[in-house]
Structure formats: C-alpha cells, structure tokens
Scaffold this motif. Structure first.
Motif, PDB file in Angstrom:
ATOM      1  N   ARG A  45     -43.548  19.133   7.278  1.00  0.00           N
ATOM      2  CA  ARG A  45     -44.170  17.869   6.844  1.00  0.00           C
ATOM      3  C   ARG A  45     -43.608  16.675   7.616  1.00  0.00           C
ATOM      4  NH1 ARG A  45     -43.727  19.489   0.768  1.00  0.00           N
ATOM      5  NH2 ARG A  45     -45.734  20.505   0.486  1.00  0.00           N
ATOM      6  N   GLU A  46     -42.293  16.659   7.773  1.00  0.00           N
ATOM      7  CA  GLU A  46     -41.675  15.556   8.513  1.00  0.00           C
ATOM      8  C   GLU A  46     -42.132  15.571   9.974  1.00  0.00           C
ATOM      9  OE1 GLU A  46     -37.254  13.934   9.594  1.00  0.00           O
ATOM     10  OE2 GLU A  46     -37.581  14.867   7.626  1.00  0.00           O
ATOM     11  N   ARG A  48     -45.030  16.721  11.085  1.00  0.00           N
ATOM     12  CA  ARG A  48     -46.425  16.261  11.131  1.00  0.00           C
ATOM     13  C   ARG A  48     -46.499  14.740  11.035  1.00  0.00           C
ATOM     14  NH1 ARG A  48     -50.363  18.926  13.240  1.00  0.00           N
ATOM     15  NH2 ARG A  48     -51.831  18.031  11.798  1.00  0.00           N
ATOM     16  N   VAL A  49     -45.699  14.161  10.154  1.00  0.00           N
ATOM     17  CA  VAL A  49     -45.692  12.699  10.022  1.00  0.00           C
ATOM     18  C   VAL A  49     -45.260  12.058  11.341  1.00  0.00           C
ATOM     19  CG1 VAL A  49     -44.518  10.767   8.894  1.00  0.00           C
ATOM     20  CG2 VAL A  49     -45.383  12.670   7.529  1.00  0.00           C
ATOM     21  N   ASP A  50     -44.234  12.624  11.962  1.00  0.00           N
ATOM     22  CA  ASP A  50     -43.775  12.075  13.242  1.00  0.00           C
ATOM     23  C   ASP A  50     -44.835  12.243  14.322  1.00  0.00           C
ATOM     24  OD1 ASP A  50     -41.431  11.303  12.079  1.00  0.00           O
ATOM     25  OD2 ASP A  50     -40.197  12.877  12.987  1.00  0.00           O
ATOM     26  N   TRP A  52     -48.116  12.257  13.791  1.00  0.00           N
ATOM     27  CA  TRP A  52     -49.145  11.271  13.487  1.00  0.00           C
ATOM     28  C   TRP A  52     -48.690   9.861  13.859  1.00  0.00           C
ATOM     29  CZ3 TRP A  52     -49.676  13.794   8.088  1.00  0.00           C
ATOM     30  CH2 TRP A  52     -50.473  14.934   8.180  1.00  0.00           C
ATOM     31  N   ASP A  53     -47.385   9.598  13.754  1.00  0.00           N
ATOM     32  CA  ASP A  53     -46.854   8.286  14.122  1.00  0.00           C
ATOM     33  C   ASP A  53     -46.649   8.142  15.621  1.00  0.00           C
ATOM     34  OD1 ASP A  53     -46.861   7.529  11.491  1.00  0.00           O
ATOM     35  OD2 ASP A  53     -44.722   7.919  11.169  1.00  0.00           O
TER      36      ASP A  53
END
Length: 67
Positions: A45-46, A48-50, A52-53
């Motif tokens: 999850r972390e 994927r967030v990175d 997307w950012d």
C-alpha cells in the motif's frame, strides 16, 4: 562475525513496497501466514501511494533501505 538475518516482517514489508512501487497487483502476495501477509500488504500500500505521488525511479531512492 556472523551476519544476522533481518526479521521476516521487515523483509516482507520491503518486498511488498517494491511490488507496490513497480505497479504489481496485491494478488501476487507470496505469503500464506497472516502476520507476514499483513506486513507485505502494508508495504504494498505504501509503495502504491508513493507510485501515485510520483516517487518512482530516482525521485523515490530516498525511501528505499540499504541492506
């Protein structure tokens, strides 16, 4: 001097993070044990967030651990 292995939860998180950053699906989690699976998924999850950012490639190097 013997080299100590890192704990499996840390290793599962790191591998999940790398899978998330590379865009792989959560369905590719290799762990069957619940505890390791939770660490892998939270790393994923972390990652994927990175992704997307925009923290992929050179801009995301500061997030990776050196083993």
């Amino acid at each position: 001097m013997k080299k100590h292995k890192r704990d499996t939860s840390s290793r599962a998180f790191d591998r999940g993070y790398r899978a998330g950053v590379s865009g792989r699906s959560v369905d590719f989690c290799p762990h069957a044990q619940e505890e390791q699976r939770q660490h892998w998924v939270s790393g994923w999850r972390e990652g994927r967030v990175d992704q997307w950012d925009g923290l992929t490639g050179i801009s995301g190097v500061h997030k990776m651990r050196v083993s």
